[in-house]
Motif scaffolding. Sequence first.
Motif, mmCIF file in Angstrom:
data_model
loop_
_atom_site.group_PDB
_atom_site.id
_atom_site.type_symbol
_atom_site.label_atom_id
_atom_site.label_comp_id
_atom_site.label_asym_id
_atom_site.label_seq_id
_atom_site.Cartn_x
_atom_site.Cartn_y
_atom_site.Cartn_z
ATOM 1 N N HIS B 34 0.841 -1.192 0.000
ATOM 2 C CA HIS B 34 0.000 0.000 0.000
ATOM 3 C C HIS B 34 0.877 1.243 0.000
ATOM 4 O O HIS B 34 1.940 1.277 0.638
ATOM 5 C CB HIS B 34 -0.876 0.046 1.255
ATOM 6 C CG HIS B 34 -1.991 -0.939 1.254
ATOM 7 N ND1 HIS B 34 -3.320 -0.558 1.207
ATOM 8 C CD2 HIS B 34 -1.994 -2.291 1.304
ATOM 9 C CE1 HIS B 34 -4.086 -1.633 1.236
ATOM 10 N NE2 HIS B 34 -3.311 -2.695 1.292
ATOM 11 N N TYR B 36 0.372 5.377 0.887
ATOM 12 C CA TYR B 36 -0.458 6.456 1.402
ATOM 13 C C TYR B 36 0.366 7.729 1.412
ATOM 14 O O TYR B 36 1.600 7.684 1.421
ATOM 15 C CB TYR B 36 -0.940 6.153 2.831
ATOM 16 C CG TYR B 36 -2.090 5.183 2.867
ATOM 17 C CD1 TYR B 36 -1.902 3.848 2.531
ATOM 18 C CD2 TYR B 36 -3.368 5.601 3.200
ATOM 19 C CE1 TYR B 36 -2.960 2.954 2.526
ATOM 20 C CE2 TYR B 36 -4.435 4.715 3.207
ATOM 21 C CZ TYR B 36 -4.214 3.400 2.865
ATOM 22 O OH TYR B 36 -5.259 2.526 2.852
ATOM 23 N N GLN B 38 0.492 11.811 3.238
ATOM 24 C CA GLN B 38 -0.050 12.663 4.294
ATOM 25 C C GLN B 38 0.395 14.100 4.062
ATOM 26 O O GLN B 38 1.596 14.405 4.111
ATOM 27 C CB GLN B 38 0.414 12.176 5.674
ATOM 28 C CG GLN B 38 -0.255 12.902 6.825
ATOM 29 C CD GLN B 38 0.073 12.283 8.175
ATOM 30 O OE1 GLN B 38 1.100 11.632 8.342
ATOM 31 N NE2 GLN B 38 -0.798 12.509 9.150
ATOM 32 N N SER B 41 -0.851 18.499 8.500
ATOM 33 C CA SER B 41 -2.029 18.680 9.361
ATOM 34 C C SER B 41 -3.264 17.932 8.854
ATOM 35 O O SER B 41 -4.396 18.331 9.165
ATOM 36 C CB SER B 41 -2.349 20.170 9.514
ATOM 37 O OG SER B 41 -1.262 20.844 10.108
ATOM 38 N N GLN B 42 -3.070 16.881 8.086
ATOM 39 C CA GLN B 42 -4.194 16.071 7.626
ATOM 40 C C GLN B 42 -3.939 14.604 7.934
ATOM 41 O O GLN B 42 -2.802 14.202 8.205
ATOM 42 C CB GLN B 42 -4.403 16.244 6.124
ATOM 43 C CG GLN B 42 -4.832 17.642 5.706
ATOM 44 C CD GLN B 42 -5.213 17.710 4.245
ATOM 45 O OE1 GLN B 42 -5.590 16.719 3.638
ATOM 46 N NE2 GLN B 42 -5.116 18.899 3.668
ATOM 47 N N GLY B 43 -4.994 13.808 7.888
ATOM 48 C CA GLY B 43 -4.825 12.374 8.026
ATOM 49 C C GLY B 43 -4.250 11.783 6.752
ATOM 50 O O GLY B 43 -4.357 12.374 5.678
ATOM 51 N N PRO B 44 -3.624 10.608 6.846
ATOM 52 C CA PRO B 44 -3.109 9.964 5.640
ATOM 53 C C PRO B 44 -4.216 9.700 4.624
ATOM 54 O O PRO B 44 -5.372 9.495 4.990
ATOM 55 C CB PRO B 44 -2.525 8.645 6.173
ATOM 56 C CG PRO B 44 -2.180 8.941 7.593
ATOM 57 C CD PRO B 44 -3.266 9.868 8.059
ATOM 58 N N TYR B 46 -5.185 7.484 1.047
ATOM 59 C CA TYR B 46 -4.859 6.349 0.185
ATOM 60 C C TYR B 46 -4.403 6.833 -1.182
ATOM 61 O O TYR B 46 -4.981 7.763 -1.760
ATOM 62 C CB TYR B 46 -6.090 5.467 0.030
ATOM 63 C CG TYR B 46 -5.984 4.397 -1.037
ATOM 64 C CD1 TYR B 46 -6.579 4.584 -2.282
ATOM 65 C CD2 TYR B 46 -5.295 3.218 -0.787
ATOM 66 C CE1 TYR B 46 -6.495 3.609 -3.252
ATOM 67 C CE2 TYR B 46 -5.215 2.235 -1.758
ATOM 68 C CZ TYR B 46 -5.811 2.433 -2.986
ATOM 69 O OH TYR B 46 -5.720 1.470 -3.954
ATOM 70 N N TYR B 87 4.120 7.241 2.316
ATOM 71 C CA TYR B 87 4.424 6.035 3.080
ATOM 72 C C TYR B 87 4.154 4.787 2.235
ATOM 73 O O TYR B 87 3.094 4.659 1.619
ATOM 74 C CB TYR B 87 3.554 5.952 4.329
ATOM 75 C CG TYR B 87 3.793 7.027 5.359
ATOM 76 C CD1 TYR B 87 2.924 8.113 5.468
ATOM 77 C CD2 TYR B 87 4.867 6.948 6.241
ATOM 78 C CE1 TYR B 87 3.126 9.094 6.429
ATOM 79 C CE2 TYR B 87 5.073 7.919 7.203
ATOM 80 C CZ TYR B 87 4.197 8.992 7.289
ATOM 81 O OH TYR B 87 4.402 9.951 8.239
ATOM 82 N N PHE B 97 -1.694 -1.588 9.899
ATOM 83 C CA PHE B 97 -0.721 -0.760 9.194
ATOM 84 C C PHE B 97 0.402 -0.397 10.150
ATOM 85 O O PHE B 97 0.167 0.180 11.203
ATOM 86 C CB PHE B 97 -1.374 0.539 8.718
ATOM 87 C CG PHE B 97 -2.026 0.452 7.375
ATOM 88 C CD1 PHE B 97 -2.365 1.609 6.692
ATOM 89 C CD2 PHE B 97 -2.328 -0.756 6.787
ATOM 90 C CE1 PHE B 97 -2.981 1.551 5.451
ATOM 91 C CE2 PHE B 97 -2.942 -0.831 5.554
ATOM 92 C CZ PHE B 97 -3.270 0.333 4.886
ATOM 93 N N PHE B 99 3.449 1.920 9.902
ATOM 94 C CA PHE B 99 4.068 2.934 9.059
ATOM 95 C C PHE B 99 5.573 2.979 9.294
ATOM 96 O O PHE B 99 6.047 2.918 10.415
ATOM 97 C CB PHE B 99 3.495 4.317 9.391
ATOM 98 C CG PHE B 99 2.104 4.555 8.878
ATOM 99 C CD1 PHE B 99 1.002 4.023 9.526
ATOM 100 C CD2 PHE B 99 1.891 5.348 7.762
ATOM 101 C CE1 PHE B 99 -0.283 4.257 9.062
ATOM 102 C CE2 PHE B 99 0.614 5.594 7.289
ATOM 103 C CZ PHE B 99 -0.473 5.046 7.942
#
Lengths: 114, 109
Positions: B34, B36, B38, B41-44, B46, B87, B97, B99
Motif C-alpha cells: 500500500h 499512502y 499525508q 495537518s491532515q490524516g493519511p 490512500y 508512506y 498498518f 508505518f
Amino acid sequence: DAMVIQNPRYQVTQFGKPVTLSCSQTLNHNVMYWYQQKSSQAPKLLFHYYDKDFNNEADTPDNFQSRRPNTSFCFLDIRSPGLGDAAMYLCATSKGAGGYNEQFFGPGTRLTVL
Amino acid sequence: DAKTTQPNSMESNEEEPVHLPCNHSTISGTDYIHWYRQLPSQGPEYVIHGLTSNVNNRMASLAIAEDRKSSTLILHRATLRDAAVYYCIPQNTGNQFYFGTGTSLTVIP
C-alpha cells in the motif's frame, strides 16, 4: 459523502485529567483503528476493532483504552494523560481485515496536555 | 512485519514525473503493498496498492519488482498539491498498518 469524522479537531486537557476522543464513520466499515502520531513521526497503531473484537498492540500503554458501542462510533479514552501523550490521534476504518482493504483516515484530533 | 526502507526526502520540479522508491525485502507472499500520503495537518490519504502486478489509477502508478522486494510509486506529473510525506506499507492479512518513516516530497515550482 461517506467519511470518517473526528471530534473535536483540537482538544486541550490537563496533566492527569481523563480525556475522550471520538470517531464516527458513515462508511459502515467493519474495522476501526486508532493511531497516535507525534510531531515529525509516522503514525503508530494503538489498537483496532474488527466488529466488536478488540485488538490491542503489544506496546500500547494501559493508559489508553477504547470503546466501540456500535458500528459507527469508536472512542479513545486516555485515563491519565501525561505530557508525552500530546500528539495527533488518527482514526481510520476499513471494510474488512484482508490486506487488499484500503484504510480511510479521519482528519485527526490534536491533543495538547498542559 | 515487513520492514520498509524509503529515502527520507526527495525533490521534484513541478510538471515532471516523480519516482518514489521503497524497499521491502522481508515482505511475505501475501502482503499487499500500500502507498499512502499525508499532507501537513491532515490524516493519511490512500494513493494506490497492489500485490504482484503493476497498478494504475487516477492518482499514480505502482511498479512492483518481480521478486516483490521493492516497489516504486510513480507520480506522472508532480503538482504543488503532491507535496506530502509518502508512506509505503506492506499490509498483512490482519490489515494492521505499521508505518515506516516515509519520504517527504518537495515539489519545486
